[in-house]
Design a protein around this motif. Structure first.
Motif, PDB file in Angstrom:
ATOM      1  N   GLU A   1     -16.177   0.176   0.760  1.00 54.72           N
ATOM      2  CA  GLU A   1     -15.379   1.017  -0.230  1.00 54.72           C
ATOM      3  C   GLU A   1     -14.015   1.143   0.226  1.00 54.72           C
ATOM      4  O   GLU A   1     -13.403   1.245  -1.105  1.00 54.72           O
ATOM      5  CB  GLU A   1     -16.645   2.196  -0.117  1.00 54.72           C
ATOM      6  N   PHE A   2     -13.317   1.044   1.011  1.00 50.89           N
ATOM      7  CA  PHE A   2     -11.830   0.725   1.138  1.00 50.89           C
ATOM      8  C   PHE A   2     -11.888  -0.394  -0.144  1.00 50.89           C
ATOM      9  O   PHE A   2     -10.290  -0.036  -0.559  1.00 50.89           O
ATOM     10  CB  PHE A   2     -10.888   0.714   2.477  1.00 50.89           C
ATOM     11  N   VAL A   3     -12.029  -1.001   0.295  1.00 50.85           N
ATOM     12  CA  VAL A   3     -11.191  -2.148  -0.480  1.00 50.85           C
ATOM     13  C   VAL A   3     -11.988  -2.404  -2.078  1.00 50.85           C
ATOM     14  O   VAL A   3     -10.940  -2.299  -2.882  1.00 50.85           O
ATOM     15  CB  VAL A   3     -12.287  -3.571  -0.173  1.00 50.85           C
ATOM     16  N   MET A   4     -13.216  -1.863  -2.972  1.00 46.73           N
ATOM     17  CA  MET A   4     -13.243  -1.235  -3.767  1.00 46.73           C
ATOM     18  C   MET A   4     -12.230  -0.348  -4.240  1.00 46.73           C
ATOM     19  O   MET A   4     -11.552  -0.481  -5.188  1.00 46.73           O
ATOM     20  CB  MET A   4     -14.680  -1.197  -4.055  1.00 46.73           C
ATOM     21  N   GLN A   5     -11.662   0.720  -3.838  1.00 43.65           N
ATOM     22  CA  GLN A   5     -10.456   2.066  -4.420  1.00 43.65           C
ATOM     23  C   GLN A   5      -9.523   1.416  -4.598  1.00 43.65           C
ATOM     24  O   GLN A   5      -8.998   1.891  -5.042  1.00 43.65           O
ATOM     25  CB  GLN A   5     -11.152   2.380  -3.196  1.00 43.65           C
ATOM     26  N   ASN A   6      -8.838   0.738  -2.792  1.00 42.87           N
ATOM     27  CA  ASN A   6      -8.054   0.486  -2.810  1.00 42.87           C
ATOM     28  C   ASN A   6      -7.248  -0.947  -3.248  1.00 42.87           C
ATOM     29  O   ASN A   6      -6.303  -1.252  -3.517  1.00 42.87           O
ATOM     30  CB  ASN A   6      -7.682   0.681  -1.563  1.00 42.87           C
ATOM     31  N   ARG A   7      -7.917  -2.481  -3.575  1.00 41.41           N
ATOM     32  CA  ARG A   7      -8.262  -3.752  -3.541  1.00 41.41           C
ATOM     33  C   ARG A   7      -9.244  -3.579  -4.776  1.00 41.41           C
ATOM     34  O   ARG A   7     -10.170  -5.121  -4.362  1.00 41.41           O
ATOM     35  CB  ARG A   7      -8.377  -4.742  -2.237  1.00 41.41           C
ATOM     36  N   PRO A   8      -9.120  -3.198  -5.906  1.00 43.47           N
ATOM     37  CA  PRO A   8     -10.196  -3.430  -6.879  1.00 43.47           C
ATOM     38  C   PRO A   8     -10.340  -5.039  -7.299  1.00 43.47           C
ATOM     39  O   PRO A   8     -11.464  -5.147  -7.641  1.00 43.47           O
ATOM     40  CB  PRO A   8     -10.182  -2.641  -8.185  1.00 43.47           C
ATOM     41  N   SER A   9      -9.066  -5.590  -7.513  1.00 44.92           N
ATOM     42  CA  SER A   9      -9.227  -7.176  -7.946  1.00 44.92           C
ATOM     43  C   SER A   9     -10.129  -8.113  -6.522  1.00 44.92           C
ATOM     44  O   SER A   9      -9.493  -8.854  -7.354  1.00 44.92           O
ATOM     45  CB  SER A   9      -7.930  -7.183  -7.945  1.00 44.92           C
ATOM     46  N   SER A  10      -9.761  -7.392  -5.354  1.00 43.09           N
ATOM     47  CA  SER A  10     -10.406  -8.128  -5.127  1.00 43.09           C
ATOM     48  C   SER A  10     -11.302  -9.042  -4.790  1.00 43.09           C
ATOM     49  O   SER A  10     -13.046  -8.490  -5.762  1.00 43.09           O
ATOM     50  CB  SER A  10     -11.341  -7.536  -2.974  1.00 43.09           C
ATOM     51  N   VAL A  11     -11.907 -10.005  -4.497  1.00 41.43           N
ATOM     52  CA  VAL A  11     -12.665 -11.239  -5.276  1.00 41.43           C
ATOM     53  C   VAL A  11     -14.213 -11.082  -4.559  1.00 41.43           C
ATOM     54  O   VAL A  11     -15.563 -11.055  -4.811  1.00 41.43           O
ATOM     55  CB  VAL A  11     -12.556 -12.621  -4.611  1.00 41.43           C
ATOM     56  N   ILE A  12     -14.102 -10.907  -3.499  1.00 42.43           N
ATOM     57  CA  ILE A  12     -15.455 -10.988  -2.237  1.00 42.43           C
ATOM     58  C   ILE A  12     -15.873  -9.576  -2.358  1.00 42.43           C
ATOM     59  O   ILE A  12     -16.771  -9.155  -1.676  1.00 42.43           O
ATOM     60  CB  ILE A  12     -15.199 -11.242  -0.564  1.00 42.43           C
ATOM     61  N   GLN A  13     -14.822  -8.829  -2.598  1.00 42.52           N
ATOM     62  CA  GLN A  13     -15.545  -7.340  -2.775  1.00 42.52           C
ATOM     63  C   GLN A  13     -16.209  -6.025  -1.278  1.00 42.52           C
ATOM     64  O   GLN A  13     -16.570  -6.012  -1.398  1.00 42.52           O
ATOM     65  CB  GLN A  13     -16.514  -7.175  -4.306  1.00 42.52           C
TER      66      GLN A  13
ATOM     67  N   PRO B   1       0.977  -1.224  -0.164  1.00 41.81           N
ATOM     68  CA  PRO B   1      -0.185   0.106   0.041  1.00 41.81           C
ATOM     69  C   PRO B   1       0.816   1.589  -0.094  1.00 41.81           C
ATOM     70  O   PRO B   1       1.538   1.342   0.735  1.00 41.81           O
ATOM     71  CB  PRO B   1      -0.916  -0.646   0.978  1.00 41.81           C
ATOM     72  N   ALA B   2       0.498   2.525  -1.063  1.00 41.10           N
ATOM     73  CA  ALA B   2       1.365   3.171  -0.604  1.00 41.10           C
ATOM     74  C   ALA B   2       1.530   4.402   0.452  1.00 41.10           C
ATOM     75  O   ALA B   2       2.125   5.279   0.532  1.00 41.10           O
ATOM     76  CB  ALA B   2       0.942   4.427  -2.023  1.00 41.10           C
ATOM     77  N   ASP B   3       0.290   4.059   0.977  1.00 35.89           N
ATOM     78  CA  ASP B   3       0.247   4.786   2.512  1.00 35.89           C
ATOM     79  C   ASP B   3       0.343   4.151   3.452  1.00 35.89           C
ATOM     80  O   ASP B   3       0.430   4.870   4.624  1.00 35.89           O
ATOM     81  CB  ASP B   3      -1.218   5.461   2.166  1.00 35.89           C
ATOM     82  N   MET B   4       0.684   2.563   3.730  1.00 35.84           N
ATOM     83  CA  MET B   4       1.893   1.949   4.670  1.00 35.84           C
ATOM     84  C   MET B   4       2.773   1.317   3.964  1.00 35.84           C
ATOM     85  O   MET B   4       3.154   0.232   4.230  1.00 35.84           O
ATOM     86  CB  MET B   4       0.988   0.893   5.093  1.00 35.84           C
ATOM     87  N   ILE B   5       3.778   2.200   3.422  1.00 38.68           N
ATOM     88  CA  ILE B   5       4.899   1.177   2.806  1.00 38.68           C
ATOM     89  C   ILE B   5       6.105   0.731   4.198  1.00 38.68           C
ATOM     90  O   ILE B   5       6.026  -0.013   3.959  1.00 38.68           O
ATOM     91  CB  ILE B   5       5.698   2.134   2.442  1.00 38.68           C
ATOM     92  N   HIS B   6       5.953   1.342   5.388  1.00 35.12           N
ATOM     93  CA  HIS B   6       6.702   0.833   6.851  1.00 35.12           C
ATOM     94  C   HIS B   6       5.594  -0.225   7.310  1.00 35.12           C
ATOM     95  O   HIS B   6       6.518  -1.209   7.526  1.00 35.12           O
ATOM     96  CB  HIS B   6       6.377   2.155   7.156  1.00 35.12           C
ATOM     97  N   TYR B   7       4.113  -0.364   7.007  1.00 33.17           N
ATOM     98  CA  TYR B   7       4.230  -1.811   7.105  1.00 33.17           C
ATOM     99  C   TYR B   7       4.072  -2.874   6.065  1.00 33.17           C
ATOM    100  O   TYR B   7       4.055  -3.833   6.731  1.00 33.17           O
ATOM    101  CB  TYR B   7       2.136  -1.510   6.816  1.00 33.17           C
ATOM    102  N   GLY B   8       4.250  -2.479   4.924  1.00 34.48           N
ATOM    103  CA  GLY B   8       4.176  -3.372   3.816  1.00 34.48           C
ATOM    104  C   GLY B   8       5.439  -4.252   4.053  1.00 34.48           C
ATOM    105  O   GLY B   8       5.384  -5.169   3.571  1.00 34.48           O
ATOM    106  N   PHE B   9       6.563  -3.631   4.094  1.00 39.14           N
ATOM    107  CA  PHE B   9       7.568  -4.523   4.011  1.00 39.14           C
ATOM    108  C   PHE B   9       7.609  -4.991   4.988  1.00 39.14           C
ATOM    109  O   PHE B   9       8.458  -6.238   5.200  1.00 39.14           O
ATOM    110  CB  PHE B   9       8.561  -3.120   4.360  1.00 39.14           C
ATOM    111  N   THR B  10       6.809  -4.645   6.000  1.00 38.73           N
ATOM    112  CA  THR B  10       7.089  -6.255   7.468  1.00 38.73           C
ATOM    113  C   THR B  10       6.723  -7.078   6.945  1.00 38.73           C
ATOM    114  O   THR B  10       7.536  -8.084   7.461  1.00 38.73           O
ATOM    115  CB  THR B  10       6.380  -4.966   8.872  1.00 38.73           C
ATOM    116  N   LYS B  11       5.394  -7.009   5.640  1.00 45.09           N
ATOM    117  CA  LYS B  11       4.607  -8.063   5.750  1.00 45.09           C
ATOM    118  C   LYS B  11       5.351  -8.939   4.771  1.00 45.09           C
ATOM    119  O   LYS B  11       5.237 -10.606   4.754  1.00 45.09           O
ATOM    120  CB  LYS B  11       3.483  -7.928   5.408  1.00 45.09           C
TER     121      LYS B  11
END
Length: 230
Positions: free
Chosen positions: A213-225, A148-158
């Motif tokens: 709404e967050f999922v659809m805006q930031n994770r548009p490929s989500s299957v469960i939406q 996530p562009a707004d949580m790079i510090h989180y993404g790198f830990t994962k």
């Protein structure tokens, strides 16, 4: 399918709320003795009481310690010298722009999300291997691959969780100890409720609606939406 973990001891870090609590409940239902962990004694006691009500007859222990530090991990291992199942679940997250994220925040995220799992796996895995059976699970995130562009510090830990789990699985191959990572997406946990608290109050929408709404805006490929549940 009924998974029988009778006679096994399972430690779930960060298990007073959210995904960790749900994991602790599932392990207790499978018959394992479950060690509930959190930073505050009050929260640990509350979680243990809640699990006892939800899973009558469950064998539970609570250990309050902050595994985001070497001292906290050492205290936990001293209190619980041996486990068969280690769930490295504890984690922190929150949006913050890359240019506004100081060194101490990066370090705290690394200590909690990465080093807690490193230290505890190092403490418990060798004995698991000598007994010929063990399970280690790291709670990574889909943010490990979709940073996530707004949580790079989180993404790198994962992403680090993926590297460690894969490498440790190779290191322990043939011992009877398996090491895996799971990658949840956005999940309706207490942490997400805190993250969307202002938006829920401002818009009058439910947490589920805001999360979808967050999922659809930031994770548009989500299957469960929508956001998952714990």
């Amino acid at each position: 399918m009924k998974i029988d973990l009778t006679g096994k001891t399972a430690l779930v870090t960060g298990s007073t709320l959210g995904i960790g609590y749900a994991i602790a409940k599932g392990l207790a239902e499978a018959g394992a003795e479950v060690i509930v962990n959190g930073r505050k004694q009050e929260a640990v006691d509350k979680a243990v009481t809640g699990l006892q009500k939800e899973v009558p007859g469950a064998r539970l222990r609570g250990v309050a310690t902050d595994v985001g530090s070497a001292e906290g991990c050492e205290a936990l291992v001293k209190a619980v010298p041996q486990v068969d199942i280690l769930i490295n679940n504890v984690g922190i997250y929150g949006p913050q722009d890359f240019f506004d994220t100081p060194d101490d925040v990066w370090q705290r995220f690394f200590d909690v999300n990465v080093m807690s799992g490193v230290r505890l796996s190092r403490a418990y895995a060798d004995a698991m291997a000598k007994r010929g059976w063990g399970r280690i699970v790291f709670l990574s995130s889909e943010s490990a691959l979709n940073i996530p562009a707004d949580m790079i510090h989180y993404g790198f830990t994962k992403t680090s969780n993926l590297s460690i789990s894969r490498g440790l699985a190779k290191r322990l191959a043939g011992t009877g100890v398996t090491v895996n990572a799971v990658l949840p997406g956005p999940t309706l946990s207490d942490g997400m409720a805190d993250m969307f608290k202002d938006e829920v109050e401002k818009t009058g929408k439910s947490l589920e609606e805001c999360a979808a709404e967050f999922v659809m805006q930031n994770r548009p490929s989500s299957v469960i939406q929508r956001a998952a549940t714990t």
